[in-house]
Design an enzyme around this catalytic site. Structure first.
Site, PDB file in Angstrom:
ATOM      1  N   GLY A 172       5.944  -8.077  -0.534  1.00 40.23           N
ATOM      2  CA  GLY A 172       6.001  -7.631  -2.260  1.00 40.23           C
ATOM      3  C   GLY A 172       6.679  -7.044  -2.674  1.00 40.23           C
ATOM      4  N   GLY A 173       5.481  -6.664  -4.099  1.00 38.97           N
ATOM      5  CA  GLY A 173       5.901  -5.600  -4.617  1.00 38.97           C
ATOM      6  C   GLY A 173       5.014  -4.202  -4.786  1.00 38.97           C
ATOM      7  N   GLY A 407      36.656  16.868   1.403  1.00 37.57           N
ATOM      8  CA  GLY A 407      35.044  17.579  -0.197  1.00 37.57           C
ATOM      9  C   GLY A 407      34.300  17.449   0.882  1.00 37.57           C
ATOM     10  N   ALA A 408      34.025  16.869   2.042  1.00 37.55           N
ATOM     11  CA  ALA A 408      32.858  16.614   3.437  1.00 37.55           C
ATOM     12  C   ALA A 408      32.859  18.646   3.170  1.00 37.55           C
ATOM     13  CB  ALA A 408      32.913  16.319   5.052  1.00 37.55           C
TER      14      ALA A 408
HETATM   15  C1  HXC Z   1      -6.505 -12.881  -1.565  1.00 36.47           C
HETATM   16  C2  HXC Z   1      -6.014 -12.855   0.580  1.00 36.47           C
HETATM   17  C3  HXC Z   1      -4.861 -11.824  -0.009  1.00 36.47           C
HETATM   18  C4  HXC Z   1      -4.525 -11.461  -1.281  1.00 36.47           C
HETATM   19  C5  HXC Z   1      -5.314 -11.847   2.705  1.00 36.47           C
HETATM   20  N1  HXC Z   1      -6.076 -12.894   1.789  1.00 36.47           N
HETATM   21  N2  HXC Z   1      -3.623 -12.014   1.658  1.00 36.47           N
HETATM   22  N3  HXC Z   1      -6.600 -12.423  -0.831  1.00 36.47           N
HETATM   23  N4  HXC Z   1      -4.992 -12.071  -2.172  1.00 36.47           N
HETATM   24  N5  HXC Z   1      -3.117 -11.000  -1.327  1.00 36.47           N
HETATM   25  C6  HXC Z   1      -7.250 -13.094   2.792  1.00 36.47           C
HETATM   26  C7  HXC Z   1      -6.735 -14.372   3.184  1.00 36.47           C
HETATM   27  O1  HXC Z   1      -7.392 -15.265   2.500  1.00 36.47           O
HETATM   28  C8  HXC Z   1      -7.877 -13.702   4.121  1.00 36.47           C
HETATM   29  O2  HXC Z   1      -9.582 -13.925   3.634  1.00 36.47           O
HETATM   30  C9  HXC Z   1      -8.076 -12.661   4.657  1.00 36.47           C
HETATM   31  O3  HXC Z   1      -7.590 -12.176   3.718  1.00 36.47           O
HETATM   32  C10 HXC Z   1      -7.161 -12.326   6.056  1.00 36.47           C
HETATM   33  O4  HXC Z   1      -6.045 -12.965   5.919  1.00 36.47           O
HETATM   34  P1  HXC Z   1      -5.433 -14.882   6.540  1.00 36.47           P
HETATM   35  O5  HXC Z   1      -4.113 -14.778   6.001  1.00 36.47           O
HETATM   36  O6  HXC Z   1      -6.289 -15.254   7.341  1.00 36.47           O
HETATM   37  O7  HXC Z   1      -4.674 -12.811   7.884  1.00 36.47           O
HETATM   38  P2  HXC Z   1      -3.465 -13.184   8.753  1.00 36.47           P
HETATM   39  O8  HXC Z   1      -2.984 -14.790   9.050  1.00 36.47           O
HETATM   40  O9  HXC Z   1      -3.477 -11.720   9.138  1.00 36.47           O
HETATM   41  O10 HXC Z   1      -2.237 -13.134   7.588  1.00 36.47           O
HETATM   42  C11 HXC Z   1      -2.060 -11.948   6.936  1.00 36.47           C
HETATM   43  C12 HXC Z   1      -1.264 -12.090   5.517  1.00 36.47           C
HETATM   44  C13 HXC Z   1      -1.106 -13.334   4.996  1.00 36.47           C
HETATM   45  C14 HXC Z   1      -0.084 -12.536   6.498  1.00 36.47           C
HETATM   46  C15 HXC Z   1      -1.153 -10.776   4.976  1.00 36.47           C
HETATM   47  O11 HXC Z   1      -2.455 -13.236   4.280  1.00 36.47           O
HETATM   48  C16 HXC Z   1      -0.587 -14.042   3.135  1.00 36.47           C
HETATM   49  O12 HXC Z   1       0.838 -14.183   3.426  1.00 36.47           O
HETATM   50  N6  HXC Z   1      -1.275 -13.137   2.265  1.00 36.47           N
HETATM   51  C17 HXC Z   1      -0.773 -13.121   1.176  1.00 36.47           C
HETATM   52  C18 HXC Z   1       0.763 -12.346   0.997  1.00 36.47           C
HETATM   53  C19 HXC Z   1       0.951 -11.960  -0.518  1.00 36.47           C
HETATM   54  O13 HXC Z   1       2.023 -13.212  -0.418  1.00 36.47           O
HETATM   55  N7  HXC Z   1       0.872 -11.262  -1.175  1.00 36.47           N
HETATM   56  C20 HXC Z   1       1.417 -11.227  -2.390  1.00 36.47           C
HETATM   57  C21 HXC Z   1       2.607 -10.464  -2.048  1.00 36.47           C
HETATM   58  S1  HXC Z   1       3.347 -10.384  -4.043  1.00 36.47           S
HETATM   59  P3  HXC Z   1     -10.582 -15.241   4.378  1.00 36.47           P
HETATM   60  O14 HXC Z   1     -11.760 -14.671   3.702  1.00 36.47           O
HETATM   61  O15 HXC Z   1      -9.819 -16.395   5.075  1.00 36.47           O
HETATM   62  O16 HXC Z   1     -10.481 -13.987   5.896  1.00 36.47           O
HETATM   63  C22 HXC Z   1       2.535  -8.337  -4.269  1.00 36.47           C
HETATM   64  C23 HXC Z   1       2.899  -8.529  -6.318  1.00 36.47           C
HETATM   65  C24 HXC Z   1       2.577  -6.975  -5.773  1.00 36.47           C
HETATM   66  O17 HXC Z   1       1.554  -7.876  -3.853  1.00 36.47           O
HETATM   67  C25 HXC Z   1       3.572  -6.350  -7.058  1.00 36.47           C
HETATM   68  C26 HXC Z   1       3.322  -5.638  -6.899  1.00 36.47           C
HETATM   69  C27 HXC Z   1       4.470  -4.962  -8.647  1.00 36.47           C
END
Ligand code: HXC
Length: 520
Positions: A172-173, A407-408
């Site tokens: 993501g971001g 140019g290079a």
């Molecule tokens: C809250 C989160 C989290 C999140 C993971 N966890 N990502 N909690 N917010 N973004 C938590 C899970 O619920 C889990 O909690 C623990 O962290 C470990 O995650 P798992 O899924 O069990 O681990 P794994 O199987 O290794 O998978 C990792 C992962 C997956 C691939 C990162 O967790 C995932 O897809 N997370 C979401 C990723 C995502 O889409 N993020 C948002 C991106 S957009 P428990 O309590 O069960 O252990 C973004 C916008 C930013 O970031 C913008 C900036 C401008």
């Protein structure tokens, strides 16, 4: 036990609990994935006993989705300061064992404090990223937290070196913080970076792609150029970053540390006198030239697998840290294209921002032509490198080895782009273009009119010879003062070292402006 002793015991207990992050089960899960914990990573990076932690007891303030019931001291990131080889650095390491290292508002505040302090005292920031991205439960607060970090990345840019290690997910971001920093390293197989993951890609475009294919270390090191370095293990990753730091100053007001060497300053290398092949279309290995010139043959390459037709990286010459930019005749004949221009331009700008002198080794047949390059804006991208060299005020020493056409030639740190000391080998060809192209343009009609094939071939050869005698040598440029000297290849090392010695006290300005407008 006195009250004070109880208080101290409580402190020790709280510290120990905070150090366990999300607990033993999650630490084990992290290890099972082949990953270290945040604290283990910092222990490898920092000099023993040097780590001073900030904000160990910070907790998140989220009350959504039952989050108020779960608080872990430190909130998923370990931050602070320490030293690497005795030099101060500021660090943050996301702790995947706490809510997947996801970014809360308080986590961002911790990271921002580290960055603000680093900026205030002028020391590098190293971020160890391992995070599920914005903490979903916090909504806009998490997004605001990211924006706070990005703003600091921008303010720190060009003032203190910023380095990102990607040691897990970065999606993501969140990818934009590493993208705003100076160098990004990805660990093979356990890290990935993308704006949208494979599931979203499939639902939006129908494309089926794995995590590795979409945003693994190989992809970003060789195709996108997002990653400057990769490493097979986390240990190797940390060693590479330590080495990188050894070439860099603490900030834009300092200079890089000198590295004493036993490699003689006046060492000559006869092999360079025979490295250029007789056939101008034959390649040779630019790495051999670089290793011959620099101290102890040690070259720390940046972006090794991306746009390999140009080589960039750090080395020491006579103990001084320099940035090396060199065309690579062994890949696409060393031609400049979009990616080579982007790669070198960013490197030149980094060196200029951080007072690292530039050594440019030229053997460039020109810019790559064709629709693919034109449609991809080779004009704008080539202009980036031209701009980067033209604005750079650090000492610039250039050696033309063989081809330097059109140019290079101008782009590759020529004299008129405020090149300081420009040398050429006797094999240098400095001209608008090579003899083949030039003869076709100048004598095309005359050649076509000659119907006898043998006579035609002889005419072409004669015209090429005349052209080569006049233009394809370094003496036209030397006669006009466009290069300082024609040097014997075997002497390149000591001529380059002496040139940088002379330029030690160089002072040069650019006109005052709010900021420049480099063609992005
Ligand atoms: C809250 C989160 C989290 C999140 C993971 N966890 N990502 N909690 N917010 N973004 C938590 C899970 O619920 C889990 O909690 C623990 O962290 C470990 O995650 P798992 O899924 O069990 O681990 P794994 O199987 O290794 O998978 C990792 C992962 C997956 C691939 C990162 O967790 C995932 O897809 N997370 C979401 C990723 C995502 O889409 N993020 C948002 C991106 S957009 P428990 O309590 O069960 O252990 C973004 C916008 C930013 O970031 C913008 C900036 C401008």
């Amino acid at each position: 036990m006195s009250i004070q002793n109880k208080q101290i015991e409580d402190l020790v207990r709280r510290r120990a609990a905070a150090r366990m992050g999300g607990g033993q089960k999650r630490i084990d899960a992290q290890h099972e994935k082949g990953k270290l914990t945040a604290r283990e990573r910092l222990a490898l990076l920092l000099d023993e006993g040097s780590f001073e932690e900030f904000d160990m007891f910070v907790q998140h303030r989220c009350t959504n989705f039952g989050m108020d019931a779960s608080h872990i001291d430190g909130d998923g990131v370990v931050t602070g300061q320490g030293t690497v080889d005795g030099r101060l650095v500021f660090v943050y390491a996301q702790d995947f064992t706490v809510n997947g290292g996801s970014l809360s508002k308080t986590m961002s505040e911790k990271i921002c404090k580290v960055m603000d302090t680093a900026l205030k005292v002028g020391a590098p920031v190293i971020g160890l990223n391992d995070s599920g991205g914005a903490r979903i439960q916090e909504g806009i607060d998490a997004l605001a937290g990211y924006a706070e970090i990005f703003e600091r990345n921008i303010l720190c840019s060009g003032v203190i070196p910023q380095i990102s290690l990607i040691m897990g997910p970065c999606a993501g971001g969140a990818v934009y913080s590493p993208a705003l920093t100076d160098f990004t390293l990805m660990v093979d197989k356990t890290s990935y970076m993308f704006l949208t993951g494979p599931a979203v890609v499939k639902s939006v475009t129908g494309e089926v792609v794995s995590q590795e294919e979409l945003g693994g270390s190989r992809v970003h090191a060789s195709k996108s150029g997002v990653a400057h370095f990769t490493a097979e293990t986390e240990e190797e990753a940390i060693e590479r970053i330590k080495l990188l730091l050894s070439f860099l100053p603490q900030n834009n007001l300092g200079t890089s540390p000198l590295k004493p060497t036993s490699d003689p300053v006046n060492r000559t290398d006869d092999s360079l006198n025979s490295i250029i092949p007789d056939n101008p279309n034959k390649a040779y290995d630019m790495y051999a030239v670089i290793r011959s010139v620099v101290d102890d043959g040690e070259f720390f390459e940046v972006h090794r697998d991306f746009a390999r037709n140009i080589v960039v990286g750090f080395a020491h010459v006579g103990g001084r840290s320099v940035g090396v930019v060199a065309n690579q005749p062994g890949v696409l004949a060393g031609v400049l294209d979009i990616n080579a221009s982007r790669k070198a331009a960013r490197f030149v700008r980094f060196c200029d921002a951080f007072n690292i002198p530039l050594l440019t080794l030229v053997d460039v047949p020109g810019f790559l032509c064709g629709t693919q390059q034109e449609y991809g804006a080779v004009i704008t991208n080539g202009a980036k490198l031209l701009y980067a060299y033209g604005e750079a005020t650090v000492p610039k020493v250039t050696v033309t080895l063989r081809k330097s056409y059109g140019g290079a030639h101008i782009v590759m740190s020529c004299k008129q782009l405020r090149g300081d000391i420009n040398y050429a080998w006797p094999s240098a060809n400095i001209a608008v273009m090579g003899a083949d192209g030039a003869v076709g343009v100048l004598y095309g009609k005359e050649i076509k009119a000659e119907e006898n094939p043998e006579k035609q071939a002889a005419l072409i050869e004669q015209k090429k010879q005349e052209y080569n005698d006049l233009f394809c040598n370094p003496y036209q440029a030397a006669q006009k003062g466009y290069i300082e000297d024609v040097i014997e290849p075997r002497n390149t090392r000591f001529r380059v070292i002496r040139a940088f010695e002379v330029l030690e006290g160089k002072r040069q300005d650019i006109p005052a402006k709010k900021h420049d407008n480099i063609p992005l």
